[in-house]
Design an enzyme around this catalytic site. Structure first.
Site, PDB file in Angstrom:
ATOM      1  N   SER A  11       0.773  -0.891   0.019  1.00 28.94           N
ATOM      2  CA  SER A  11       0.422  -0.167  -0.054  1.00 28.94           C
ATOM      3  C   SER A  11       0.929   1.395   0.167  1.00 28.94           C
ATOM      4  CB  SER A  11      -0.876  -0.397   1.083  1.00 28.94           C
ATOM      5  OG  SER A  11      -0.483   0.420   2.388  1.00 28.94           O
TER       6      SER A  11
ATOM      7  N   GLY B 232      -3.385  -0.470  -4.090  1.00 27.21           N
ATOM      8  CA  GLY B 232      -1.973   0.568  -3.173  1.00 27.21           C
ATOM      9  C   GLY B 232      -1.141   1.394  -3.656  1.00 27.21           C
TER      10      GLY B 232
ATOM     11  N   PRO C  69      -8.100   0.248  -7.403  1.00 27.09           N
ATOM     12  CA  PRO C  69      -7.476   1.485  -6.451  1.00 27.09           C
ATOM     13  C   PRO C  69      -8.740   0.995  -5.154  1.00 27.09           C
ATOM     14  CG  PRO C  69      -7.792   1.949  -8.553  1.00 27.09           C
ATOM     15  CD  PRO C  69      -7.806   0.973  -8.616  1.00 27.09           C
ATOM     16  N   GLY C  70      -7.801   1.805  -4.392  1.00 31.23           N
ATOM     17  CA  GLY C  70      -9.002   1.837  -2.971  1.00 31.23           C
ATOM     18  C   GLY C  70      -8.715   3.427  -2.286  1.00 31.23           C
TER      19      GLY C  70
ATOM     20  N   ARG D 165      -5.740   4.328  11.930  1.00 32.03           N
ATOM     21  CA  ARG D 165      -5.267   4.504  11.632  1.00 32.03           C
ATOM     22  C   ARG D 165      -3.165   4.839  11.890  1.00 32.03           C
ATOM     23  NH1 ARG D 165      -3.665   6.093   7.094  1.00 32.03           N
ATOM     24  NH2 ARG D 165      -2.377   4.690   5.566  1.00 32.03           N
TER      25      ARG D 165
ATOM     26  N   TYR E 274      -0.646   2.407  12.539  1.00 32.73           N
ATOM     27  CA  TYR E 274       0.133   1.825  11.543  1.00 32.73           C
ATOM     28  C   TYR E 274       1.550   3.324  11.723  1.00 32.73           C
ATOM     29  CZ  TYR E 274      -3.284  -0.109   8.830  1.00 32.73           C
ATOM     30  OH  TYR E 274      -4.074  -1.198   7.992  1.00 32.73           O
TER      31      TYR E 274
ATOM     32  N   CYS F 104      -8.969   6.300  25.710  1.00 29.96           N
ATOM     33  CA  CYS F 104      -8.622   6.251  26.632  1.00 29.96           C
ATOM     34  C   CYS F 104      -7.516   4.999  26.415  1.00 29.96           C
ATOM     35  CB  CYS F 104      -8.914   5.828  28.255  1.00 29.96           C
ATOM     36  SG  CYS F 104     -10.802   6.228  28.790  1.00 29.96           S
ATOM     37  N   GLU F 105      -7.301   5.336  25.684  1.00 32.54           N
ATOM     38  CA  GLU F 105      -4.973   5.116  25.898  1.00 32.54           C
ATOM     39  C   GLU F 105      -4.580   6.746  25.035  1.00 32.54           C
ATOM     40  OE1 GLU F 105      -3.687   2.515  24.433  1.00 32.54           O
ATOM     41  OE2 GLU F 105      -6.224   1.738  24.715  1.00 32.54           O
TER      42      GLU F 105
HETATM   43  C1  LIG Z   1      -6.784  -3.122  -0.156  1.00 33.81           C
HETATM   44  C2  LIG Z   1      -6.909  -3.905  -0.804  1.00 33.81           C
HETATM   45  C3  LIG Z   1      -6.658  -3.396  -2.456  1.00 33.81           C
HETATM   46  C4  LIG Z   1      -5.881  -1.165  -2.040  1.00 33.81           C
HETATM   47  O1  LIG Z   1      -5.420  -0.731  -1.492  1.00 33.81           O
HETATM   48  P1  LIG Z   1      -5.592   0.664  -1.605  1.00 33.81           P
HETATM   49  O2  LIG Z   1      -4.925   0.866  -0.954  1.00 33.81           O
HETATM   50  O3  LIG Z   1      -6.937   0.894  -0.910  1.00 33.81           O
HETATM   51  O4  LIG Z   1      -5.594   0.729  -2.735  1.00 33.81           O
HETATM   52  C5  LIG Z   1      -6.581  -3.794  -3.250  1.00 33.81           C
HETATM   53  N1  LIG Z   1      -6.994  -5.253  -4.009  1.00 33.81           N
HETATM   54  C6  LIG Z   1      -6.398  -6.019  -2.383  1.00 33.81           C
HETATM   55  C7  LIG Z   1      -6.240  -7.531  -2.565  1.00 33.81           C
HETATM   56  C8  LIG Z   1      -6.428  -5.245  -1.443  1.00 33.81           C
HETATM   57  O5  LIG Z   1      -6.375  -6.377  -0.133  1.00 33.81           O
END
Ligand SMILES: *Cc1c(COP(=O)(O)O)cnc(C)c1O
Length: 446
Positions: free
Chosen positions: A220, A257, A301-302, A343, A347, A373-374
């Site tokens: 990612s 990613g 893409p996410g 996040r 991370y 509370c952390e």
């Molecule tokens: C998490 C994931 C994505 C999307 O990742 P991004 O970093 O949000 O683009 C795409 N494919 C798979 C298999 C994933 O696990």
């Protein structure tokens, strides 16, 4: 005793860096697509905001970059029925990774054949629903899944459309990628050990499964095409090996990613067109070398679609100055935190924040923290904020659209915030804010 000032930089102004395309500063207020954030905050804070036009444009940019290929929006980053519909309207398909995401895509009216299903441990009932809904691809992630899925396909009278998820040994993130021969993580089937080959062969011999392609996801927050190109080349070498034993691989899916800017210090990622050009050229070179036809390309893409269009609007509570080894740090507490953005705690992710009004005060090194509370409940580790930040101010955090609401929890029994879509046409809830009845309603016999 004197202290060196803490290094902290202010958030970039709207119009640059991690902010949504339609965020602007207007007379001491911030506006999103023409709506005053002061007015939007009357819906209650914390509040997630989504710049709908920006999210649609980002989705469309991938579709036009890939041309003859497919873009699967990674729903795990943020999915609602309306978001699924936006993506389909912009020409994308939907990648799901659980039964809940699959049901949400279906509820948005996404045709089954435009849905992909991932998961390293899919249940029988999830696979049954996927097959009955006619999903376009199920990504096989472990050897036992071949028989599990084949049995359900037989029972439902279907042939399951499948991809095999391979691990290439390429791991990427940020500027670097590393290639290792061995893997020690739960996803995928190794090319190096032959596990991927065994599964591909078993699938090709099974009449209830159809092998449509190979899948790879390398990490990612990847900022250029180098890691994808290395993975693509390894995947194509494997496709050639399968071709040699009579197994066709019509498609290659290189996963997601693609990186984004979270703060003003993050470098700008490659454009969608640059990413795709780098990937395509690696695929074509590898296919030519191996003497096999070039497969169709898909990507997932996410965050690069859902991240920057989303922001979180908080209300400032308590503030305090804390002496550190490097000087005084102002702690600015807000009315949310790790429950709406895990996040930073999970991370060590960095974000940035902007005060929701004009201020002529000098900036001071600040840390935005939540109300949980952390001590790891950090919203923004380091940012310079005006010295007159006070209780009741609005504070806006950038690029929380991906993995913000989708990873939110009810820790400390807080109500998870709603997500408001904002466009020039108006506003609408993508997710309604939780109420106290939602919280108390989970307890039996009260
Ligand atoms: C998490 C994931 C994505 C999307 O990742 P991004 O970093 O949000 O683009 C795409 N494919 C798979 C298999 C994933 O696990």
């Amino acid at each position: 005793m004197t202290f060196a000032p803490l290094a902290a930089v202010p958030a970039p102004e709207p119009g640059a860096g991690p902010w949504p395309a339609n965020l602007t500063r207007v007379d001491g207020d911030l506006h999103l697509a023409g709506h005053s954030l002061t007015a939007l905050a009357e819906e209650g804070t914390p509040l997630y905001l989504v710049d709908e036009a920006d999210m649609r444009n980002r989705a469309r940019a991938w579709v036009s970059a890939i041309g003859d290929g497919d873009v699967y929006y990674a729903g795990k980053s943020f999915l609602t029925p309306a978001v699924a519909r936006w993506m389909v309207e912009e020409g994308l398909s939907i990648d799901t990774a659980s039964e809940g995401e699959l049901r949400t895509a279906l509820a948005g009216g996404v045709p089954g054949e435009r849905i992909g299903l991932h998961g390293n441990s899919k249940s029988d009932s999830t696979l049954r629903l996927a097959l009955e809904s006619g999903v376009g691809r199920i990504v096989i992630d472990s050897p036992g899944e071949v028989d599990q899925l084949a049995a359900i396909a037989e029972e439902t009278g279907t042939v399951a459309p499948c991809f095999v998820r391979v691990t290439t040994g390429v791991h990427a993130g940020g500027h670097d990628f590393i290639a290792t021969a061995h893997e020690d993580q739960k996803f995928g089937l190794s090319l190096a050990t032959g596990a991927a080959r065994e599964v591909a062969v078993a699938m090709s011999e099974n009449p209830h499964l159809e092998l449509l392609g190979l899948h790879s996801h390398i990490g990612s927050q990847i900022l250029d095409s180098e890691g994808f190109a290395a993975a693509a080349s390894a995947v194509i070498d494997f496709a050639a090996e399968l071709f040699g034993i009579g197994i066709d691989v019509p498609e290659v899916d290189l996963g997601g990613g693609y990186g984004i800017q979270y703060t003003g210090l993050d470098p700008e990622p490659a454009t969608e067109a640059e990413m795709i050009a780098g990937i395509r050229s690696a695929i074509e070179t590898a296919c030519e070398r191996a003497g096999i036809p070039v497969p169709r390309l898909s990507i997932e893409p996410g965050r690069s679609i859902s991240g920057p269009p989303g922001m979180t609007l908080y209300r400032v509570g308590a503030t305090k100055d804390v002496m550190t080894d490097d000087g005084v740090r102002r702690y600015v507490s807000v009315d949310g935190g790790m429950s709406d953005n895990i996040r930073p705690a999970l991370y060590g992710a960095d974000y940035t924040a902007l005060l929701g009004r004009d201020s002529s005060a000098d900036n001071v090194p600040s840390r935005v923290v939540g109300m949980h509370c952390e001590s790891g409940d950090i919203v923004v580790r380091d940012v310079a904020l005006p010295a007159d930040v006070r209780r009741g101010d609005l504070l806006l955090v950038a690029a929380t659209g991906a993995y913000g609401r989708s990873m939110a929890s009810n820790y400390n029994l807080v109500r998870r915030p709603g997500v408001l879509a904002v466009s020039e046409q108006g506003t609408s809830w993508l997710v309604r804010p939780e109420t106290w009845d939602d919280i108390l309603g989970i307890f039996p016999d009260r």
